[in-house]
Design a protein around this motif. Structure first.
Motif, PDB file in Angstrom:
ATOM      1  N   SER A 256     -60.863  45.549  10.901  1.00 36.02           N
ATOM      2  CA  SER A 256     -61.070  44.493  10.785  1.00 36.02           C
ATOM      3  C   SER A 256     -60.764  43.845   9.413  1.00 36.02           C
TER       4      SER A 256
ATOM      5  N   TRP B 133     -48.586  34.549  12.411  1.00 34.22           N
ATOM      6  CA  TRP B 133     -49.832  34.325  12.202  1.00 34.22           C
ATOM      7  C   TRP B 133     -50.429  33.306  13.520  1.00 34.22           C
TER       8      TRP B 133
ATOM      9  N   GLY C 236     -49.933  34.397  16.090  1.00 33.27           N
ATOM     10  CA  GLY C 236     -50.764  35.756  17.219  1.00 33.27           C
ATOM     11  C   GLY C 236     -50.305  35.686  18.537  1.00 33.27           C
TER      12      GLY C 236
ATOM     13  N   THR D 298     -46.519  40.378  18.165  1.00 36.49           N
ATOM     14  CA  THR D 298     -47.025  41.750  17.694  1.00 36.49           C
ATOM     15  C   THR D 298     -46.217  42.726  17.949  1.00 36.49           C
TER      16      THR D 298
ATOM     17  N   SER E  21     -55.397  41.891  17.330  1.00 36.99           N
ATOM     18  CA  SER E  21     -55.666  40.556  17.437  1.00 36.99           C
ATOM     19  C   SER E  21     -56.072  40.205  15.941  1.00 36.99           C
ATOM     20  N   ARG E  22     -56.096  38.611  16.618  1.00 32.79           N
ATOM     21  CA  ARG E  22     -57.330  38.166  14.560  1.00 32.79           C
ATOM     22  C   ARG E  22     -57.015  36.771  15.416  1.00 32.79           C
ATOM     23  N   ASP E  23     -58.235  36.376  14.183  1.00 26.52           N
ATOM     24  CA  ASP E  23     -59.202  35.118  14.729  1.00 26.52           C
ATOM     25  C   ASP E  23     -59.152  34.066  13.141  1.00 26.52           C
ATOM     26  N   ASN E  24     -58.005  33.141  13.730  1.00 26.63           N
ATOM     27  CA  ASN E  24     -57.579  32.320  12.009  1.00 26.63           C
ATOM     28  C   ASN E  24     -58.513  31.792  11.756  1.00 26.63           C
TER      29      ASN E  24
ATOM     30  N   ASN F  38     -60.218  34.023   9.323  1.00 22.46           N
ATOM     31  CA  ASN F  38     -59.402  34.720   8.290  1.00 22.46           C
ATOM     32  C   ASN F  38     -59.899  36.131   8.632  1.00 22.46           C
TER      33      ASN F  38
ATOM     34  N   VAL G 107     -58.808  39.809  11.012  1.00 17.45           N
ATOM     35  CA  VAL G 107     -57.257  40.197  12.099  1.00 17.45           C
ATOM     36  C   VAL G 107     -57.756  41.603  12.506  1.00 17.45           C
ATOM     37  N   TYR G 108     -57.840  41.937  13.355  1.00 21.41           N
ATOM     38  CA  TYR G 108     -58.488  43.026  13.989  1.00 21.41           C
ATOM     39  C   TYR G 108     -57.858  44.411  14.526  1.00 21.41           C
TER      40      TYR G 108
ATOM     41  N   CYS H  95     -54.784  47.227   5.599  1.00 19.90           N
ATOM     42  CA  CYS H  95     -53.950  45.566   6.168  1.00 19.90           C
ATOM     43  C   CYS H  95     -53.306  45.472   5.079  1.00 19.90           C
TER      44      CYS H  95
END
Length: 125
Positions: free
Chosen positions: A19, A51, A53, A56, A69-72, A75, A77-78, A94
């Motif tokens: 993460s 941003w 997602g 990629t 992947s990300r969860d904005n 905040n 990113v995985y 990262c």
């Protein structure tokens, strides 16, 4: 600031999720890249995500094994890593580009101006 979480020692064939937590600023759109560096080698590109997602990019040597992947809203990113190999052993970083548009991503270290401190991933045979 960026901080990587989730490194460790695993066996070949295992999975691991890294993460990247972003904190400390009012966030504009930012692209994130994952890089890695092993002893005696240059830092190399692993994966990147825009941003939004929706776009990629992956290095050839991780395609089909790693997923970014990300969860904005959080905040975060995985980097989901599966079918790990001993050659994946490295320090993983990262990095963020806070000047990107919603669909941009980057694969060069010089495109990023904010970096985490890195997390060690060791894959035993």
């Amino acid at each position: 600031q960026l901080a990587e979480i989730g490194g460790g020692l695993v066996q070949a064939g295992d999975s691991l999720r890294l993460s990247c937590a972003a904190s400390g600023r009012g966030f504009s759109m930012f692209a994130v890249g994952w890089f890695r560096q092993s002893l005696g080698k240059e830092r190399e590109f692993v994966a990147a995500i825009s941003w939004s997602g929706y776009t990629t990019d992956y290095a050839d040597f991780v395609k089909g094994r790693f997923t970014v992947s990300r969860d904005n809203a959080k905040n975060m990113v995985y980097l989901q890593m599966s079918s790990l190999k001993p050659e994946d052993t490295a320090t993983y970083y990262c990095a963020a580009n806070f000047a990107s548009s919603g669909s941009q991503y980057y694969s060069r270290p010089t495109d990023y101006d904010h970096w985490g401190q890195g997390t060690q991933v060791t894959v035993s045979a």
